[in-house]
Design an enzyme around this catalytic site. Structure first.
Site, mmCIF file in Angstrom:
data_model
loop_
_atom_site.group_PDB
_atom_site.id
_atom_site.type_symbol
_atom_site.label_atom_id
_atom_site.label_comp_id
_atom_site.label_asym_id
_atom_site.label_seq_id
_atom_site.Cartn_x
_atom_site.Cartn_y
_atom_site.Cartn_z
ATOM 1 N N ARG A 47 0.823 -1.211 0.000
ATOM 2 C CA ARG A 47 0.000 0.000 0.000
ATOM 3 C C ARG A 47 0.860 1.265 0.000
ATOM 4 O O ARG A 47 0.492 2.282 -0.592
ATOM 5 C CB ARG A 47 -0.973 0.002 1.199
ATOM 6 C CG ARG A 47 -1.842 1.246 1.279
ATOM 7 C CD ARG A 47 -3.065 1.070 2.160
ATOM 8 N NE ARG A 47 -2.750 0.575 3.478
ATOM 9 C CZ ARG A 47 -2.138 1.263 4.447
ATOM 10 N NH1 ARG A 47 -1.770 2.518 4.252
ATOM 11 N NH2 ARG A 47 -1.880 0.704 5.614
ATOM 12 N N TYR A 99 -18.362 13.492 -16.652
ATOM 13 C CA TYR A 99 -18.608 12.147 -16.117
ATOM 14 C C TYR A 99 -19.392 12.282 -14.805
ATOM 15 O O TYR A 99 -19.016 13.055 -13.932
ATOM 16 C CB TYR A 99 -17.281 11.433 -15.878
ATOM 17 C CG TYR A 99 -17.462 10.003 -15.442
ATOM 18 C CD1 TYR A 99 -17.906 9.042 -16.344
ATOM 19 C CD2 TYR A 99 -17.211 9.610 -14.139
ATOM 20 C CE1 TYR A 99 -18.096 7.725 -15.948
ATOM 21 C CE2 TYR A 99 -17.395 8.294 -13.738
ATOM 22 C CZ TYR A 99 -17.837 7.362 -14.648
ATOM 23 O OH TYR A 99 -18.027 6.060 -14.256
ATOM 24 N N ASP A 170 -9.249 14.586 -17.590
ATOM 25 C CA ASP A 170 -9.686 13.200 -17.730
ATOM 26 C C ASP A 170 -9.535 12.842 -19.213
ATOM 27 O O ASP A 170 -10.299 13.302 -20.061
ATOM 28 C CB ASP A 170 -11.140 13.068 -17.265
ATOM 29 C CG ASP A 170 -11.625 11.633 -17.260
ATOM 30 O OD1 ASP A 170 -11.096 10.825 -18.049
ATOM 31 O OD2 ASP A 170 -12.539 11.317 -16.478
ATOM 32 N N LYS A 195 -11.373 1.284 -19.122
ATOM 33 C CA LYS A 195 -11.868 1.471 -20.484
ATOM 34 C C LYS A 195 -10.807 1.027 -21.503
ATOM 35 O O LYS A 195 -10.550 -0.153 -21.630
ATOM 36 C CB LYS A 195 -12.291 2.927 -20.684
ATOM 37 C CG LYS A 195 -13.135 3.496 -19.519
ATOM 38 C CD LYS A 195 -14.476 2.839 -19.362
ATOM 39 C CE LYS A 195 -15.202 3.181 -18.077
ATOM 40 N NZ LYS A 195 -15.272 4.577 -17.711
HETATM 41 C C1 LIG Z 1 -15.468 5.302 -16.577
HETATM 42 C C2 LIG Z 1 -14.982 6.701 -16.479
HETATM 43 C C3 LIG Z 1 -14.501 7.217 -15.269
HETATM 44 C C4 LIG Z 1 -14.491 6.414 -13.983
HETATM 45 O O1 LIG Z 1 -13.646 5.315 -14.072
HETATM 46 P P1 LIG Z 1 -13.834 4.013 -13.145
HETATM 47 O O2 LIG Z 1 -12.687 3.170 -13.547
HETATM 48 O O3 LIG Z 1 -15.182 3.442 -13.460
HETATM 49 O O4 LIG Z 1 -13.774 4.478 -11.740
HETATM 50 C C5 LIG Z 1 -14.057 8.524 -15.253
HETATM 51 N N1 LIG Z 1 -14.073 9.292 -16.362
HETATM 52 C C6 LIG Z 1 -14.527 8.834 -17.537
HETATM 53 C C7 LIG Z 1 -14.518 9.737 -18.710
HETATM 54 C C8 LIG Z 1 -15.004 7.525 -17.645
HETATM 55 O O5 LIG Z 1 -15.457 7.091 -18.814
#
Ligand SMILES: *Cc1c(COP(=O)(O)O)cnc(C)c1O
Length: 373
Positions: A47, A99, A170, A195
């Site tokens: 951790r 998001y 992001d 993703k």
């Molecule tokens: C899915 C997603 C997130 C969150 O990611 P997790 O892995 O589900 O916590 C944040 N930003 C965007 C643009 C996303 O598509």
């Protein structure tokens, strides 16, 4: 590691980085399920100090984004670690189309009096540049979800700001192959590795990358103190997945462009949003800031929510499921999601996978033809 990410192309880097290089080293990243290590090397407890498996993912994604990376339990965990840096009373600027997890996190913190939140339209570059002067966290997400509006990161990340301000981007929808926020001047870039990085809908993980050493240490401390650590199997799978990112993305975005054009010409489709179409409101910005237009298409079906739901029920090759960035195509009606009712009721978000383009088109057009109008 025999390579430097500056000397080889990204599609070579993501295949070669994070591997052993000494005789006898395993060629593939080992899955190291260890919480603790023999004392003496500086690595004692996962951790706090990470594991070789996490570090392989960090090496690959960090090189792609152009900074030093930290792996987290999920995209949201990485984002929460950035918000964790804010002093009480900070000003957070968020996109209007954002998001929903991030919007929820920001709203919860505002309710508790931790910070205040200002929302700005993704394409209102002037308002972003003005807001940069006072904001403590400038949070951008581009292309946006699900309207796929492209922010002018080049201008916004270069706008004058407080020395202590964080510009967080992001970068999940673009991937580090299509957009490099750190090169534009952002402080930290986020991937939901769930993703495109993982690419197979089989894990949750996140990565934050920065080239500010103080911020890197602060984010690492936040991961340690909140326990937002990634799983061993998840990071192993994410490394395995990212090896094919360049070919997956290339194929899927070629297909997405063709599908977007065919949808735009379809009499039962009212509107198509895809940054690669010249009809897209931020197409010109997309051409400048993105290296590719991505694999997500949003389109509005004639016949409203009822017809759109029917399309989701009729598709066979495309899966009626949320999320994006995987080898398999998925589609959902976004306004059906609680909290997303403000979106156009007939808007379907399609994440294009790597299936054959004609098979996808046959599936989609048959489902559209079968929906009521
Ligand atoms: C899915 C997603 C997130 C969150 O990611 P997790 O892995 O589900 O916590 C944040 N930003 C965007 C643009 C996303 O598509």
């Amino acid at each position: 590691m025999g390579h430097d990410s500056a000397n080889i192309k990204p599609e070579s880097w993501l295949v070669s980085a994070g591997r052993g290089s000494q005789p006898g080293d395993p060629l593939n990243v080992p899955l190291v399920p260890a919480s603790n290590f023999i004392i003496g090397s500086g690595r004692e407890y996962s951790r706090d100090d990470g594991t070789p498996t996490w570090e392989a993912l960090e090496a690959v994604v960090g090189g792609l984004e152009g900074g030093k990376a930290l792996a987290f339990a999920s995209g949201m965990a990485a984002i929460a670690a950035v918000f964790d840096q804010l002093a009480v009373g900070s000003l957070v600027v968020l996109p209007d189309d954002c998001y929903q997890g991030v919007a929820g996190l920001a709203a919860a913190g505002e309710q508790r009096g931790r910070w205040s939140v200002q929302r700005i339209a993704v394409d209102d570059t002037e308002a972003w540049v003005r807001a940069c002067a006072d904001a403590d966290l400038i949070w951008l997400e581009s292309p946006s979800n699900p309207l796929l509006t492209v922010a002018d990161l080049e201008l916004i990340c270069a706008a004058p700001r407080k020395p202590s301000a964080i510009v967080g981007v992001d970068n999940t929808f673009a991937t580090p192959l299509n957009q490099q926020p750190l090169a534009f001047g952002a402080t930290v870039a986020i991937q939901s590795a769930t993703k495109f990085i993982g690419g197979h809908s089989d894990l949750l993980a996140g990565v934050a990358t920065t080239n500010d050493p103080a911020l890197w240490h602060a984010l690492k401390k936040s991961r340690e103190l909140t326990g937002a650590t990634p799983g061993t199997l998840e990071t192993y799978l994410a490394v395995r997945g990212v090896r094919t990112l360049a070919v997956r993305l290339q194929r899927a975005q070629q297909t997405a462009m063709l599908l977007a054009e065919r949808l735009e010409a379809h009499p039962q489709i009212m509107r198509v949003r895809y940054p690669g179409l010249s009809s897209h409101p931020t197409h010109a910005v997309a051409q400048r800031v993105l290296k590719g237009f991505g694999t997500i298409i949003s389109f509005d079906v004639l016949g409203g929510a009822v017809a759109a739901d029917q399309v989701c029920q009729q598709v066979k090759l495309i899966h009626h499921a949320t999320s994006l960035g995987a080898v398999e195509s998925t589609m959902e009606r976004r306004a059906a999601i609680p909290g997303q009712e403000h979106l156009p009721p007939a808007l379907l978000r399609l994440s294009v996978g790597i299936e054959n383009v004609d098979d996808l088109w046959n599936d989609l057009s048959a489902a559209i033809a079968a929906s009521s109008i």
